[in-house]
Design a protein around this motif. Structure first.
Motif, mmCIF file in Angstrom:
data_model
loop_
_atom_site.group_PDB
_atom_site.id
_atom_site.type_symbol
_atom_site.label_atom_id
_atom_site.label_comp_id
_atom_site.label_asym_id
_atom_site.label_seq_id
_atom_site.Cartn_x
_atom_site.Cartn_y
_atom_site.Cartn_z
ATOM 1 N N UNK A 146 66.036 -10.108 47.022
ATOM 2 C CA UNK A 146 66.494 -9.223 48.093
ATOM 3 C C UNK A 146 67.660 -9.763 48.909
ATOM 4 N N UNK A 147 67.731 -11.080 49.097
ATOM 5 C CA UNK A 147 68.837 -11.693 49.837
ATOM 6 C C UNK A 147 69.234 -12.993 49.156
ATOM 7 N N UNK A 148 70.523 -13.315 49.228
ATOM 8 C CA UNK A 148 70.981 -14.612 48.751
ATOM 9 C C UNK A 148 71.009 -15.560 49.938
ATOM 10 N N UNK A 149 70.180 -16.598 49.874
ATOM 11 C CA UNK A 149 70.074 -17.558 50.970
ATOM 12 C C UNK A 149 70.227 -18.966 50.392
ATOM 13 N N UNK A 150 71.284 -19.653 50.805
ATOM 14 C CA UNK A 150 71.494 -21.036 50.354
ATOM 15 C C UNK A 150 71.452 -21.952 51.563
ATOM 16 N N UNK A 151 70.830 -23.120 51.374
ATOM 17 C CA UNK A 151 70.627 -24.063 52.470
ATOM 18 C C UNK A 151 71.461 -25.321 52.279
ATOM 19 N N UNK A 152 71.879 -25.890 53.376
ATOM 20 C CA UNK A 152 72.463 -27.229 53.388
ATOM 21 C C UNK A 152 71.388 -28.138 53.958
ATOM 22 N N UNK A 153 70.617 -28.748 53.051
ATOM 23 C CA UNK A 153 69.428 -29.472 53.488
ATOM 24 C C UNK A 153 69.034 -30.489 52.424
ATOM 25 N N UNK A 154 68.401 -31.573 52.810
ATOM 26 C CA UNK A 154 67.890 -32.532 51.840
ATOM 27 C C UNK A 154 66.661 -31.958 51.154
ATOM 28 N N UNK A 170 58.554 -19.007 62.252
ATOM 29 C CA UNK A 170 58.051 -18.064 61.252
ATOM 30 C C UNK A 170 58.568 -18.429 59.859
ATOM 31 N N UNK A 171 57.731 -18.221 58.861
ATOM 32 C CA UNK A 171 58.096 -18.493 57.470
ATOM 33 C C UNK A 171 58.873 -17.300 56.937
ATOM 34 N N UNK A 172 60.089 -17.540 56.467
ATOM 35 C CA UNK A 172 60.932 -16.447 55.982
ATOM 36 C C UNK A 172 61.132 -16.510 54.466
ATOM 37 N N UNK A 173 60.459 -17.430 53.790
ATOM 38 C CA UNK A 173 60.538 -17.529 52.336
ATOM 39 C C UNK A 173 60.147 -18.923 51.888
ATOM 40 N N UNK A 174 60.267 -19.176 50.577
ATOM 41 C CA UNK A 174 60.049 -20.545 50.093
ATOM 42 C C UNK A 174 61.303 -21.049 49.395
ATOM 43 N N UNK A 181 71.891 -28.026 41.408
ATOM 44 C CA UNK A 181 70.987 -28.678 42.365
ATOM 45 C C UNK A 181 71.149 -28.141 43.784
ATOM 46 N N UNK A 182 71.685 -26.947 43.915
ATOM 47 C CA UNK A 182 71.733 -26.326 45.228
ATOM 48 C C UNK A 182 70.321 -25.934 45.646
ATOM 49 N N UNK A 183 70.127 -25.698 46.934
ATOM 50 C CA UNK A 183 68.820 -25.302 47.451
ATOM 51 C C UNK A 183 68.894 -23.837 47.872
ATOM 52 N N UNK A 184 68.088 -23.015 47.226
ATOM 53 C CA UNK A 184 68.037 -21.595 47.516
ATOM 54 C C UNK A 184 66.675 -21.242 48.098
ATOM 55 N N UNK A 185 66.609 -20.103 48.761
ATOM 56 C CA UNK A 185 65.347 -19.621 49.313
ATOM 57 C C UNK A 185 65.027 -18.261 48.733
#
Length: 307
Positions: A146-154, A170-174, A181-185
């Motif tokens: 539903x959404x593209x979510x990329x994080x800058x996180x270890x 609040x939990x908005x995804x996993x 090796x990017x981090x997506x949600x």
């Protein structure tokens, strides 16, 4: 001076305390999942249901989880969907249901808090920011996200399936691993939709054509001769025996250029037609064979019947 007055006068102390409280609260709904390809976390999403990242699931039997109190408990795999990277387990243990927010408005630069649980080290937290937010997208396997979510996180070991928590707690995804090796949600809206389907069927079968294809550019002379309005297509490099494509008469070397009168140039252009609700429907496909245009009708098959 008391700790209360310190936190009131020092915003960094207040922020630190709030972050710890958020982690503790969400951590009561998180488990560590054992016996998998990689260490991973799971979220107690609904009563009796744990959600995690499917890519970490190595086997479906003999799986256990480490609960917040350190106890080990068996779980049963109820369903999995590789295309959206979602798997759900059933547990007889009752935990606090995670505080879910499926309507959260995320923006680039928002605080990103990943909270997970490791089987040996226990609860862990990583903090970063949301680096990219985009519209809906499709995974490499065609799953609708539903959404593209990329994080800058270890992304520590065990972070697969960890909760993405917003500043409101609040939990908005996993969280999961993306390309390079990017981090997506995987957002909560996608998780809720897929859970409903998995509880009904145990898996999500997608449409099936039985084709191997690769993008190609068409020669200018051919584009002009056939009066085409685009210069790309998908060349057929493999046709599976008895597959819907073979039954429709598609052969090696055909170049698919349109589906339902809509031009196609990339594999993802076809994936949109392979949603579960389209199984059994007939597609009108336009292709080029031996320099000539040809129309074929193809009935979308069921991937679950061709495994």
């Amino acid at each position: 001076m008391s700790s209360t007055s310190d936190s009131n006068s020092n915003p960094l102390i207040a922020f630190s305390q709030n972050l710890a409280e958020i982690a503790e609260n969400v951590g009561n709904s998180l488990v560590a999942i054992n016996g998998q390809r990689f260490p991973c976390s799971g979220i107690y999403w609904h009563e009796g249901l744990i959600v995690t990242s499917e890519e970490n699931i190595k086997r479906s039997e003999g799986v256990t989880v480490i609960l917040p109190d350190g106890e080990t408990s068996p779980v049963t795999l109820l369903g999995r969907d590789r295309s959206t990277d979602i798997a759900i387990f059933k547990t007889e243990t009752s935990l606090p249901i995670a505080p879910i927010d499926s309507d959260c408005e995320l923006k680039v630069g928002h605080l990103a808090i990943a909270v997970g649980r490791d089987s040996e080290k226990g609860l862990f937290v990583a903090q970063g920011i949301i680096s990219t937010v985009g519209d809906s997208w499709r995974s490499s396997l065609g799953g609708y996200i539903d959404r593209f979510i990329r994080l800058d996180i270890n992304f520590y070991p065990g972070s697969g399936g960890s909760a993405l928590v917003n500043a409101a707690g609040k939990v908005v995804g996993f969280n999961t691993t993306g390309p390079r090796r990017s981090v997506l949600t995987i957002p909560a809206a996608t998780i809720n939709r897929v859970i409903d389907r998995l509880l009904e069927t145990g898996n999500i079968n997608r449409g099936y054509l039985g084709l191997g294809m690769q993008p190609v550019y068409l020669p200018d002379s051919l584009v002009d001769e056939l009066s085409l309005n685009h210069r790309q297509g998908l060349m057929v490099v493999n046709v599976e025996a008895q597959a819907p494509a073979e039954q429709a008469g598609i052969i090696l070397g055909d170049i698919l250029i349109a589906i339902e009168d809509t031009s196609i140039a990339r594999l993802r252009d076809i994936q949109a037609y392979l949603e579960p609700q389209n199984i059994g429907k007939t597609l009108k496909i336009q292709l080029i064979r031996a320099g000539l245009l040809k129309d074929v009708s193809l009935i979308i098959g069921d991937s679950g019947r061709n495994k």
